[in-house]
Write a protein that holds these residues in place. Structure first.
Motif, PDB file in Angstrom:
ATOM      1  N   SER A 110      -5.335   4.543  -4.397  1.00 55.91           N
ATOM      2  CA  SER A 110      -4.394   3.747  -3.605  1.00 55.91           C
ATOM      3  C   SER A 110      -4.637   2.248  -3.732  1.00 55.91           C
ATOM      4  O   SER A 110      -3.690   1.454  -3.781  1.00 55.91           O
ATOM      5  N   ARG A 113       1.202   7.446   0.683  1.00 57.05           N
ATOM      6  CA  ARG A 113      -0.237   7.265   0.885  1.00 57.05           C
ATOM      7  C   ARG A 113      -0.650   8.022   2.147  1.00 57.05           C
ATOM      8  O   ARG A 113      -0.594   7.504   3.249  1.00 57.05           O
ATOM      9  N   PHE A 161      -3.122   7.893  -3.564  1.00 54.50           N
ATOM     10  CA  PHE A 161      -1.715   7.522  -3.605  1.00 54.50           C
ATOM     11  C   PHE A 161      -0.974   8.504  -4.516  1.00 54.50           C
ATOM     12  O   PHE A 161      -1.381   8.735  -5.659  1.00 54.50           O
ATOM     13  N   SER A 199       0.814  -1.219   0.000  1.00 53.28           N
ATOM     14  CA  SER A 199       0.000   0.000   0.000  1.00 53.28           C
ATOM     15  C   SER A 199       0.847   1.268   0.000  1.00 53.28           C
ATOM     16  O   SER A 199       0.354   2.349  -0.284  1.00 53.28           O
TER      17      SER A 199
END
Length: 251
Positions: A209, A192, A198, A178
């Motif tokens: 994201s 993030r 993102f 992530s």
């Protein structure tokens, strides 16, 4: 035990075999017969956000159904009550007899959730087969304290389907997927800053994201495939460890 099984004509079998009061768990190794050689990799990011429940690396999104959402909420509430078992008896708000009734209801809800997870899993398998893709599964975990958002049934159900049908698959470590940029590979917490957004602070790449994470998961699967790692579940290992341990060694 072996002599007993031989006398009963049960030299080879899989499952549980009970002898009077003792239970022996036996298993047989079934070779994985893949349906096709993958030409692409289908990764997905599994989230608690209902509208972005499953986000795939090919751009497809599967939202959580209303029925699944209702089940997850009800299970979460039951988890709060059932977790009181960890407290001292004097601090509990419910007696053991009543808690047993809730435990039965909890199991029934999970059975319903498992059935829904299988329906979604069949849809994912169909998507992969149509695209001649290997399925790369996110290994996100949960637990009674966190509740369920489908991951505890979807991932094992999907893995079982892949094994039974011969669909190529990997369950991969999801650490940093992530926070890692799917374009340049740069990993940083600041990539993030919100749940949905993102933006790589190194190369400036921007996208949703969950989609970025799904592509990272697909990339991991492709990396294992190109290293000749056998299909399977490698959730507990680091990617490089998997390659060094299970990948083909240079000639």
């Amino acid at each position: 035990l072996l002599n007993h099984l031989s006398a009963k004509g049960k030299k080879k079998f899989g499952g549980n075999y009970c002898i009077p009061q003792n239970c022996f768990v036996a298993a047989i190794e079934v070779p994985f017969k893949q349906m096709y050689e993958p030409t692409s990799f289908l990764g997905f990011d599994l989230n608690k956000t209902p509208s972005q429940w499953l986000v795939f690396s090919n751009g497809v999104t599967i939202p959580m159904s209303e029925e699944m959402l209702a089940l997850t909420k009800e299970i979460k509430e039951l988890n709060k009550i059932l977790s009181e078992k960890q407290k001292h008896v004097s601090e509990r708000t419910m007696k053991s007899k009543d808690r047993r009734k809730l435990r039965l209801k909890w199991k029934q809800l999970h059975n319903k959730e498992r059935k829904l997870a299988k329906e979604v899993s069949l849809r994912i398998v169909s998507m992969a087969v149509n695209d001649n893709a290997a399925i790369i599964l996110d290994s996100v975990k949960g637990g009674q304290s966190l509740g369920t958002f489908g991951q505890d049934h979807l991932i094992p159900t999907l893995q079982t389907l892949c094994e039974n049908l011969g669909v190529p698959f990997y369950v991969v470590p999801c650490a940093f997927t992530s926070k890692k940029c799917s374009e340049c590979g740069y990993v940083h917490d600041l990539n993030r800053q919100t749940v949905e957004d993102f933006k790589c602070i190194h190369c400036g790449h921007e996208e949703v994201s969950h989609f970025n994470a799904a592509k990272n998961i697909a990339h991991i699967g492709q990396e294992l495939f190109e290293a000749d790692v056998p299909y399977g579940n490698y959730a507990r290992l680091k990617v490089q460890t998997v390659i060094e341990k299970h990948g083909a060694k240079p000639a």
